[in-house]
Scaffold this active site. Structure first.
Site, PDB file in Angstrom:
ATOM      1  N   PHE A   1       1.025  -1.062  -0.061  1.00  0.00           N
ATOM      2  CA  PHE A   1      -0.094  -0.033  -0.012  1.00  0.00           C
ATOM      3  C   PHE A   1       0.632   1.123   0.087  1.00  0.00           C
ATOM      4  O   PHE A   1       1.521   1.484   0.875  1.00  0.00           O
ATOM      5  CB  PHE A   1      -0.873  -0.070   1.234  1.00  0.00           C
ATOM      6  CG  PHE A   1      -1.728   0.995   1.425  1.00  0.00           C
ATOM      7  CD1 PHE A   1      -3.104   1.130   0.966  1.00  0.00           C
ATOM      8  CD2 PHE A   1      -1.569   2.086   2.281  1.00  0.00           C
ATOM      9  CE1 PHE A   1      -3.913   1.992   1.028  1.00  0.00           C
ATOM     10  CE2 PHE A   1      -2.399   3.083   2.647  1.00  0.00           C
ATOM     11  CZ  PHE A   1      -3.687   3.211   1.999  1.00  0.00           C
ATOM     12  N   ALA A   2       0.934   1.887  -1.049  1.00  0.00           N
ATOM     13  CA  ALA A   2       1.967   2.966  -1.262  1.00  0.00           C
ATOM     14  C   ALA A   2       1.148   4.532  -1.097  1.00  0.00           C
ATOM     15  O   ALA A   2       0.721   4.986  -2.257  1.00  0.00           O
ATOM     16  CB  ALA A   2       2.696   2.729  -2.540  1.00  0.00           C
TER      17      ALA A   2
ATOM     18  N   GLU B   1       4.689   9.761   1.346  1.00  0.00           N
ATOM     19  CA  GLU B   1       5.983  10.323   0.574  1.00  0.00           C
ATOM     20  C   GLU B   1       6.912  11.175   1.694  1.00  0.00           C
ATOM     21  O   GLU B   1       6.421  11.248   2.671  1.00  0.00           O
ATOM     22  CB  GLU B   1       5.163  11.320  -0.442  1.00  0.00           C
ATOM     23  CG  GLU B   1       4.285  10.630  -1.499  1.00  0.00           C
ATOM     24  CD  GLU B   1       3.827  11.548  -2.556  1.00  0.00           C
ATOM     25  OE1 GLU B   1       4.253  12.864  -2.639  1.00  0.00           O
ATOM     26  OE2 GLU B   1       2.983  11.136  -3.305  1.00  0.00           O
ATOM     27  N   PRO B   2       7.960  11.445   1.125  1.00  0.00           N
ATOM     28  CA  PRO B   2       8.842  12.064   1.895  1.00  0.00           C
ATOM     29  C   PRO B   2       8.213  13.368   2.560  1.00  0.00           C
ATOM     30  O   PRO B   2       8.492  13.666   3.687  1.00  0.00           O
ATOM     31  CB  PRO B   2       9.980  12.428   0.876  1.00  0.00           C
ATOM     32  CG  PRO B   2       9.995  11.146   0.014  1.00  0.00           C
ATOM     33  CD  PRO B   2       8.564  11.027  -0.368  1.00  0.00           C
TER      34      PRO B   2
ATOM     35  N   ARG C   1      12.007 -15.167  39.347  1.00  0.00           N
ATOM     36  CA  ARG C   1      13.116 -14.573  39.775  1.00  0.00           C
ATOM     37  C   ARG C   1      13.588 -14.361  41.265  1.00  0.00           C
ATOM     38  O   ARG C   1      12.720 -13.770  41.746  1.00  0.00           O
ATOM     39  CB  ARG C   1      13.323 -13.046  39.126  1.00  0.00           C
ATOM     40  CG  ARG C   1      14.520 -12.243  39.505  1.00  0.00           C
ATOM     41  CD  ARG C   1      15.896 -12.634  38.953  1.00  0.00           C
ATOM     42  NE  ARG C   1      16.852 -11.582  39.166  1.00  0.00           N
ATOM     43  CZ  ARG C   1      18.202 -12.148  39.216  1.00  0.00           C
ATOM     44  NH1 ARG C   1      18.480 -13.389  39.157  1.00  0.00           N
ATOM     45  NH2 ARG C   1      19.123 -11.201  39.484  1.00  0.00           N
TER      46      ARG C   1
ATOM     47  N   GLU D   1      -0.110   4.593  10.100  1.00  0.00           N
ATOM     48  CA  GLU D   1      -1.648   4.440   9.985  1.00  0.00           C
ATOM     49  C   GLU D   1      -2.436   5.639  10.922  1.00  0.00           C
ATOM     50  O   GLU D   1      -3.636   5.400  11.474  1.00  0.00           O
ATOM     51  CB  GLU D   1      -2.229   3.203  10.126  1.00  0.00           C
ATOM     52  CG  GLU D   1      -1.801   2.242   9.166  1.00  0.00           C
ATOM     53  CD  GLU D   1      -2.536   1.057   9.167  1.00  0.00           C
ATOM     54  OE1 GLU D   1      -3.764   0.901   9.246  1.00  0.00           O
ATOM     55  OE2 GLU D   1      -1.892  -0.175   8.671  1.00  0.00           O
TER      56      GLU D   1
HETATM   57  C1  LIG Z   1       7.448   1.075  10.029  1.00  0.00           C
HETATM   58  C2  LIG Z   1       6.688   1.837   9.236  1.00  0.00           C
HETATM   59  C3  LIG Z   1       5.890   1.064   8.011  1.00  0.00           C
HETATM   60  C4  LIG Z   1       5.035   2.086   7.264  1.00  0.00           C
HETATM   61  N1  LIG Z   1       4.393   1.518   6.177  1.00  0.00           N
HETATM   62  C5  LIG Z   1       3.756   2.283   5.281  1.00  0.00           C
HETATM   63  C6  LIG Z   1       3.101   1.659   4.134  1.00  0.00           C
HETATM   64  O1  LIG Z   1       3.268   0.513   3.954  1.00  0.00           O
HETATM   65  N2  LIG Z   1       2.342   2.484   3.366  1.00  0.00           N
HETATM   66  C7  LIG Z   1       2.448   3.868   3.388  1.00  0.00           C
HETATM   67  O2  LIG Z   1       2.015   4.663   2.796  1.00  0.00           O
HETATM   68  N3  LIG Z   1       3.067   4.418   4.613  1.00  0.00           N
HETATM   69  C8  LIG Z   1       3.659   3.658   5.678  1.00  0.00           C
HETATM   70  N4  LIG Z   1       4.198   4.165   6.717  1.00  0.00           N
HETATM   71  C9  LIG Z   1       4.363   5.633   6.531  1.00  0.00           C
HETATM   72  C10 LIG Z   1       3.445   6.374   7.947  1.00  0.00           C
HETATM   73  O3  LIG Z   1       2.153   6.044   7.665  1.00  0.00           O
HETATM   74  C11 LIG Z   1       3.939   7.620   8.233  1.00  0.00           C
HETATM   75  O4  LIG Z   1       5.180   7.505   9.104  1.00  0.00           O
HETATM   76  C12 LIG Z   1       2.923   8.554   8.968  1.00  0.00           C
HETATM   77  O5  LIG Z   1       1.968   8.713   8.308  1.00  0.00           O
HETATM   78  C13 LIG Z   1       3.646   9.700   9.853  1.00  0.00           C
HETATM   79  O6  LIG Z   1       4.107  10.300   8.422  1.00  0.00           O
HETATM   80  P1  LIG Z   1       5.577  11.000   8.443  1.00  0.00           P
HETATM   81  O7  LIG Z   1       6.562   9.962   8.927  1.00  0.00           O
HETATM   82  O8  LIG Z   1       5.968  11.658   7.551  1.00  0.00           O
HETATM   83  O9  LIG Z   1       5.604  11.997   9.893  1.00  0.00           O
HETATM   84  P2  LIG Z   1       5.010  13.571   9.901  1.00  0.00           P
HETATM   85  O10 LIG Z   1       4.140  13.631   9.130  1.00  0.00           O
HETATM   86  O11 LIG Z   1       6.306  14.440   9.559  1.00  0.00           O
HETATM   87  O12 LIG Z   1       4.829  13.628  11.616  1.00  0.00           O
HETATM   88  C14 LIG Z   1       5.741  13.512  12.393  1.00  0.00           C
HETATM   89  C15 LIG Z   1       4.823  13.577  13.802  1.00  0.00           C
HETATM   90  O13 LIG Z   1       4.130  14.811  13.866  1.00  0.00           O
HETATM   91  C16 LIG Z   1       3.180  14.557  14.736  1.00  0.00           C
HETATM   92  N5  LIG Z   1       1.546  15.114  14.080  1.00  0.00           N
HETATM   93  C17 LIG Z   1       1.431  14.730  12.820  1.00  0.00           C
HETATM   94  N6  LIG Z   1       0.312  15.530  12.659  1.00  0.00           N
HETATM   95  C18 LIG Z   1       0.226  16.510  13.848  1.00  0.00           C
HETATM   96  C19 LIG Z   1      -0.546  17.648  14.166  1.00  0.00           C
HETATM   97  N7  LIG Z   1      -1.764  17.760  13.357  1.00  0.00           N
HETATM   98  N8  LIG Z   1      -0.456  18.240  15.258  1.00  0.00           N
HETATM   99  C20 LIG Z   1       0.621  17.914  16.293  1.00  0.00           C
HETATM  100  N9  LIG Z   1       1.507  16.752  15.754  1.00  0.00           N
HETATM  101  C21 LIG Z   1       1.109  16.242  14.636  1.00  0.00           C
HETATM  102  C22 LIG Z   1       2.847  13.266  15.023  1.00  0.00           C
HETATM  103  O14 LIG Z   1       3.712  12.903  16.338  1.00  0.00           O
HETATM  104  C23 LIG Z   1       3.929  12.775  14.141  1.00  0.00           C
HETATM  105  O15 LIG Z   1       4.483  11.471  14.461  1.00  0.00           O
HETATM  106  C24 LIG Z   1       5.117   3.529   7.615  1.00  0.00           C
HETATM  107  C25 LIG Z   1       5.786   4.274   8.518  1.00  0.00           C
HETATM  108  C26 LIG Z   1       6.571   3.193   9.428  1.00  0.00           C
HETATM  109  C27 LIG Z   1       7.491   3.862  10.602  1.00  0.00           C
END
Ligand SMILES: Cc1cc2nc3c(=O)[nH]c(=O)nc-3n(C[C@H](O)[C@H](O)[C@H](O)COP(=O)(O)OP(=O)(O)OC[C@H]3O[C@@H](n4cnc5c(N)ncnc54)[C@H](O)[C@@H]3O)c2cc1C
Length: 391
Positions: free
Chosen positions: A130-131, A134-135, A273, A368
């Protein structure tokens, strides 16, 4: 044998109890917790075994396509994830991604798409992914930049996806890309992209603290036939959210499985323990910890299975699923941390079950929808009536 007395709760039907008991026995025999060095091979083997023995039938919808029923039974999916997570994080991952990766096809696929993709997923013969992320577009999904433009009978995809579970071993990816019908969330479309499509490459494999296949994907003039568009043009955001809606509660269930395993390990350790002329469990400070751990697990379980039961009754569960996901993942993190503490130095030794759980749980509070995102969803649902009244 794990304590399965919660299966007597009224959320479950006899078939759920039978499923959980049978899977517990299966996982004991087939889902060893130790992860070898080749995580890709292990993951492929787990998918094959889960498919061969029928468990993946619960991850797809439609009996004509190998599914257990016409719709996905949320309680069954949750019980399966909880049980597998108790035995092995990777087994849970393998099951969960078959469901999440093919979920949009179960929900929105054309008959031809369902014919082609769902039966192999249910049989463990094709691996799904499921993609969406994005960065520069994680929590803020609508900021996605990966683009798809129509050209004749095809779409041309350009851009990147990252954090894609099963990236590198998947046979196909459900990809969300901007098609521009409208700004933001309303200009996104979903596609099924076979892994061997020219122009799709694995740009980077990503190593994480709980190893599983994970990658950044690059699309460079990647040509996808319009017949692989999933749902209507511009409806991709809805497709993604509906898919996540089915599986969000199951993330809570996986967290629950990790937490139950941590409590089992902690009880075994605390009662054996020896220290200060007795055992660790003799001390009230230990008993306080164990009591908090057990209560945190039960409260998470009640929220999780309430959400799953409500969903299976056809109700909208936005608030309930968010509460379950937030509570179960946050509680599991605390329960596992307490278990590590009870183990003392042994708790941080690589390969110890509680050390593994400590790494396994962390990402569940992020993906998620991070905990903060779940809080916003719950608050939005709470404030909705007042806002409607003001409008
Ligand atoms: C192990 C792993 C597996 C994954 N697998 C998938 C996959 O199969 N497919 C896919 O599409 N994605 C996948 N993801 C991506 C995942 O869904 C994202 O990492 C997630 O949505 C968070 O996005 P980000 O990492 O860009 O963090 P950011 O969006 O930069 O968020 C960073 C942090 O900001 C905080 N935050 C976010 N919104 C708010 C807000 N409104 N107010 C205050 N704080 C906030 C939260 O603490 C969050 O963790 C995966 C991620 C991981 C770590």
């Amino acid at each position: 044998m794990a304590d399965l007395s919660y299966l007597e709760w009224p959320f479950f039907e006899p078939r759920h109890r039978e499923l959980a008991v049978a899977l517990d026995a299966w996982a004991g025999a087939h889902a060893g917790a130790a992860h070898g060095p080749d995580v890709d091979a292990e993951c492929r083997a787990l998918v094959r075994a889960l498919g061969r023995d029928g468990w993946l039938r619960h991850a797809v919808a439609g009996t004509a396509h190998g599914g257990m029923g016409e719709v996905i039974d949320t309680r069954a999916v949750c019980l399966i994830r909880e049980t597998l997570a108790r035995h092995s994080g990777l087994a849970d991952f393998a099951f969960a991604m078959q469901g999440l990766g093919s979920g949009a096809i179960s929900l929105h696929g054309t008959p031809a798409q369902r014919d082609r993709y769902l039966a192999p997923v249910a049989a463990g013969e094709a691996i799904a992914a499921f993609a969406l992320s994005e960065p520069e577009a994680g929590s803020d999904v609508a900021a996605m930049a990966c683009a798809a433009r129509a050209e004749g009978d095809d779409y041309i995809l350009d851009g990147e996806k990252t954090w894609i579970s099963n990236g590198g071993i998947a046979d196909f990816y459900v990809v969300f890309a901007r098609t521009g019908e409208a700004p933001g969330a309303r200009g996104i479309t979903a596609f099924i992209v076979d892994a061997d499509t020219p122009g799709l490459e694995i740009a980077e494999r990503i190593e994480v603290i709980a190893p599983h296949p994970l990658a950044r994907l690059r699309f460079d003039a990647c040509r996808v036939p319009a017949s692989r568009r999933l749902g209507a043009a511009g409806e991709g955001f809805k497709v993604a959210m509906r898919t996540l809606d089915v599986f969000r509660t199951s993330v809570a269930a996986a967290a629950l499985g990790f937490a139950r395993r941590a409590l089992d390990e902690a009880l075994a350790r605390a009662t054996t323990r020896r220290m200060f002329g007795g055992v660790l469990a003799d001390f009230q400070l230990t008993q306080s910890k164990l009591a908090r751990m057990a209560t945190a697990i039960d409260s998470a379980a009640l929220l999780t299975y309430r959400a799953a039961w409500q969903r299976d009754r056809g109700n909208r569960v936005t608030r309930e699923a968010a509460m379950a996901k937030m509570t179960a993942t946050e509680n599991a993190q605390r329960v596992i941390d307490d278990a590590v503490q009870l183990f003392g130095g042994l708790g941080v030794v690589s390969g110890q079950p509680v050390e593994r759980l400590y790494r396994d749980i962390r990402a569940l509070r992020i993906y998620e929808g991070a905990t903060e995102v779940q809080q916003l969803i719950i608050a939005r649902e709470l404030l909705r009536p007042a806002e409607d009244a003001r409008a």
